[in-house]
Design a protein around this motif. Structure first.
Motif, PDB file in Angstrom:
ATOM      1  N   GLU A  88     -15.110  28.335 -17.359  1.00 24.43           N
ATOM      2  CA  GLU A  88     -14.420  27.286 -16.375  1.00 24.43           C
ATOM      3  C   GLU A  88     -13.105  27.459 -16.354  1.00 24.43           C
ATOM      4  OE1 GLU A  88     -15.643  23.828 -18.386  1.00 24.43           O
ATOM      5  OE2 GLU A  88     -17.361  23.680 -17.431  1.00 24.43           O
ATOM      6  N   GLN A  89     -12.430  28.164 -17.468  1.00 21.74           N
ATOM      7  CA  GLN A  89     -11.033  28.291 -17.390  1.00 21.74           C
ATOM      8  C   GLN A  89     -10.450  29.280 -16.663  1.00 21.74           C
ATOM      9  OE1 GLN A  89      -9.456  29.272 -21.399  1.00 21.74           O
ATOM     10  NE2 GLN A  89      -7.498  30.159 -20.622  1.00 21.74           N
ATOM     11  N   PHE A  90     -11.395  30.369 -16.366  1.00 21.63           N
ATOM     12  CA  PHE A  90     -11.020  31.457 -15.636  1.00 21.63           C
ATOM     13  C   PHE A  90     -11.705  31.280 -14.113  1.00 21.63           C
ATOM     14  CE2 PHE A  90      -9.876  33.389 -19.733  1.00 21.63           C
ATOM     15  CZ  PHE A  90      -8.889  33.889 -19.582  1.00 21.63           C
ATOM     16  N   LEU A  91     -12.369  30.223 -13.974  1.00 18.95           N
ATOM     17  CA  LEU A  91     -12.883  30.015 -12.738  1.00 18.95           C
ATOM     18  C   LEU A  91     -14.019  30.946 -12.148  1.00 18.95           C
ATOM     19  CD1 LEU A  91      -9.505  29.044 -10.644  1.00 18.95           C
ATOM     20  CD2 LEU A  91     -11.027  27.494 -12.014  1.00 18.95           C
ATOM     21  N   LEU A  92     -14.738  31.621 -13.158  1.00 17.29           N
ATOM     22  CA  LEU A  92     -15.680  32.567 -12.742  1.00 17.29           C
ATOM     23  C   LEU A  92     -16.840  32.049 -12.252  1.00 17.29           C
ATOM     24  CD1 LEU A  92     -15.307  34.817 -16.136  1.00 17.29           C
ATOM     25  CD2 LEU A  92     -14.478  35.170 -13.836  1.00 17.29           C
ATOM     26  N   ASN A 101     -21.267  27.521 -26.099  1.00 17.53           N
ATOM     27  CA  ASN A 101     -20.166  26.492 -25.613  1.00 17.53           C
ATOM     28  C   ASN A 101     -18.845  27.260 -25.135  1.00 17.53           C
ATOM     29  OD1 ASN A 101     -19.733  26.902 -28.178  1.00 17.53           O
ATOM     30  ND2 ASN A 101     -18.785  25.102 -28.459  1.00 17.53           N
ATOM     31  N   VAL A 102     -18.340  28.418 -26.073  1.00 14.47           N
ATOM     32  CA  VAL A 102     -17.292  28.984 -25.803  1.00 14.47           C
ATOM     33  C   VAL A 102     -17.402  29.796 -24.252  1.00 14.47           C
ATOM     34  CG1 VAL A 102     -15.781  30.750 -26.730  1.00 14.47           C
ATOM     35  CG2 VAL A 102     -16.676  29.190 -28.195  1.00 14.47           C
ATOM     36  N   VAL A 103     -18.423  30.373 -24.246  1.00 18.56           N
ATOM     37  CA  VAL A 103     -18.714  31.251 -23.095  1.00 18.56           C
ATOM     38  C   VAL A 103     -18.453  30.149 -21.763  1.00 18.56           C
ATOM     39  CG1 VAL A 103     -20.204  32.451 -21.526  1.00 18.56           C
ATOM     40  CG2 VAL A 103     -20.077  33.087 -23.967  1.00 18.56           C
ATOM     41  N   ILE A 104     -19.076  29.061 -21.926  1.00 22.13           N
ATOM     42  CA  ILE A 104     -18.782  28.079 -20.684  1.00 22.13           C
ATOM     43  C   ILE A 104     -17.489  27.712 -20.511  1.00 22.13           C
ATOM     44  CG2 ILE A 104     -19.606  25.866 -19.961  1.00 22.13           C
ATOM     45  CD1 ILE A 104     -22.518  26.147 -21.341  1.00 22.13           C
ATOM     46  N   GLN A 164      -3.721  35.894 -17.001  1.00 20.62           N
ATOM     47  CA  GLN A 164      -3.956  35.941 -18.325  1.00 20.62           C
ATOM     48  C   GLN A 164      -5.111  36.769 -18.563  1.00 20.62           C
ATOM     49  OE1 GLN A 164      -3.892  31.994 -20.095  1.00 20.62           O
ATOM     50  NE2 GLN A 164      -1.656  31.952 -20.611  1.00 20.62           N
ATOM     51  N   THR A 165      -5.295  37.456 -19.611  1.00 28.19           N
ATOM     52  CA  THR A 165      -6.289  38.189 -19.996  1.00 28.19           C
ATOM     53  C   THR A 165      -7.506  37.380 -20.496  1.00 28.19           C
ATOM     54  OG1 THR A 165      -5.443  38.646 -22.088  1.00 28.19           O
ATOM     55  CG2 THR A 165      -5.145  40.389 -20.546  1.00 28.19           C
ATOM     56  N   PHE A 166      -8.508  37.877 -20.696  1.00 29.21           N
ATOM     57  CA  PHE A 166      -9.668  36.975 -21.236  1.00 29.21           C
ATOM     58  C   PHE A 166      -9.537  36.388 -22.628  1.00 29.21           C
ATOM     59  CE2 PHE A 166     -12.326  39.157 -17.862  1.00 29.21           C
ATOM     60  CZ  PHE A 166     -12.251  38.325 -16.890  1.00 29.21           C
TER      61      PHE A 166
END
Length: 309
Positions: free
Chosen positions: A55-59, A48-51, A81-83
């Motif tokens: 989504e936050q970084f539009l990947l 869930n953190v990866v997802i 911003q960095t990851f």
């Protein structure tokens, strides 16, 4: 003049978007998942953190959508911003003083030594000093920068102890002079050869022959007339080269452990930190393009023929 400036700005905008998109695509289109790599191989992040981070970084969005979102933030002064949530601009802010100090020191070395050697070689065309400068500039540009850096670091820093081996603890100029000279050698060779050629051409000009025939002292001819008419192309090269120096410190900052932008970029590449790589590259591109515009304006003011090209 206005049409000339508008044309140059439009050309540089095309270059900016083309280069930044290429860099962005090369960084974020590479295979692999940088988000999953944050936790390492031993302790992977929860799904869930990866997802959420993707989504936050539009990947999960198309590459062009990611790029347009980045450009939108850039127009607002945000380099991203960095990851792990840190601001790229803030990470860079503490590194700029080291890189700028190193680049300016190298630039001064290029100006003083490069212009001086080129002037002497041009005035002594065909003599021993001229041949020595030509051979020396060829040798300086034929040795890879990392080989030269490690060798001089070992000889001057370790064996002789003349300069610090690494770090900035000793301050300026002691901690910066050796890496600055190594960076400057390549531009210095070009400056000296360019200066030599322009001095030779100027010395063959009719107005110089006229001044000699009138009995004007050679020191005044060289110091006032020859130097002033020869230095124009060299100044243009030096102004553009300052942008290259700011971006060309990656290897040297790594060798001498200097905490500058180059070392930050090297660390980001090593850890696959895409936003930092793109942010630093964008900042360096902007500096180079702004420098190019300033050089074009100065050159057009000095030589109106440039505006009509």
């Amino acid at each position: 003049m206005t049409r000339f400036l508008i044309r140059r700005v439009l050309e540089l905008l095309l270059v900016f978007f083309g280069v930044t998109f290429t860099i962005y695509a090369m960084v974020f289109a590479l295979p692999g998942d940088p988000i999953s790599a944050l936790g390492g191989s031993n302790r992977p992040l929860p799904e869930n953190v990866v997802i959420r981070l993707r989504e936050q970084f539009l990947l999960d969005e198309p590459l062009i959508t990611q790029y347009l979102h980045y450009i939108g933030g850039l127009l607002m002064g945000d380099l991203g911003q960095t990851f792990d949530g840190r601001s790229v601009a803030e990470r860079m802010s503490s590194r700029w003083p080291v890189t700028i100090t190193l680049a300016l020191t190298a630039w001064v070395v290029e100006v003083v030594i490069g212009v001086g050697l080129g002037l002497v070689a041009g005035l002594r065309q065909g003599k021993a000093i001229d041949k020595t400068v030509l051979v020396g500039t060829i040798l300086a540009t034929s040795v890879p920068v990392f080989v030269l850096g490690v060798t001089l670091q070992l000889v001057l820093g370790v064996w002789l102890g003349w300069v610090p081996v690494a770090g900035t603890t000793a301050g300026w100029p002691l901690a910066y002079i050796l890496p600055a000279v190594i960076i400057a050698l390549f531009g210095l060779a070009s400056v000296s050869r360019l200066m030599r050629g322009t001095v030779i051409d100027t010395m063959r000009s009719d107005f110089v022959r006229t001044l000699v025939a009138k009995g004007m002292p050679k020191r005044r001819i060289v110091g006032v007339h020859v130097l002033r008419n020869s230095v124009g192309p060299v100044l243009t090269f030096l102004a553009i080269d300052l942008g290259y120096l700011l971006g060309g410190t990656v290897v040297i900052e790594g060798i001498f452990n200097l905490p500058g932008i180059g070392q930050l970029l090297f660390d980001a590449i090593s850890t696959h930190e895409g936003p930092t790589i793109v942010g630093i590259s964008t900042a360096l591109i902007i500096i180079f393009l702004v420098t190019s515009v300033v050089v074009d304006i100065i050159a057009s003011l000095l030589d109106p023929r440039i505006r009509r090209e």
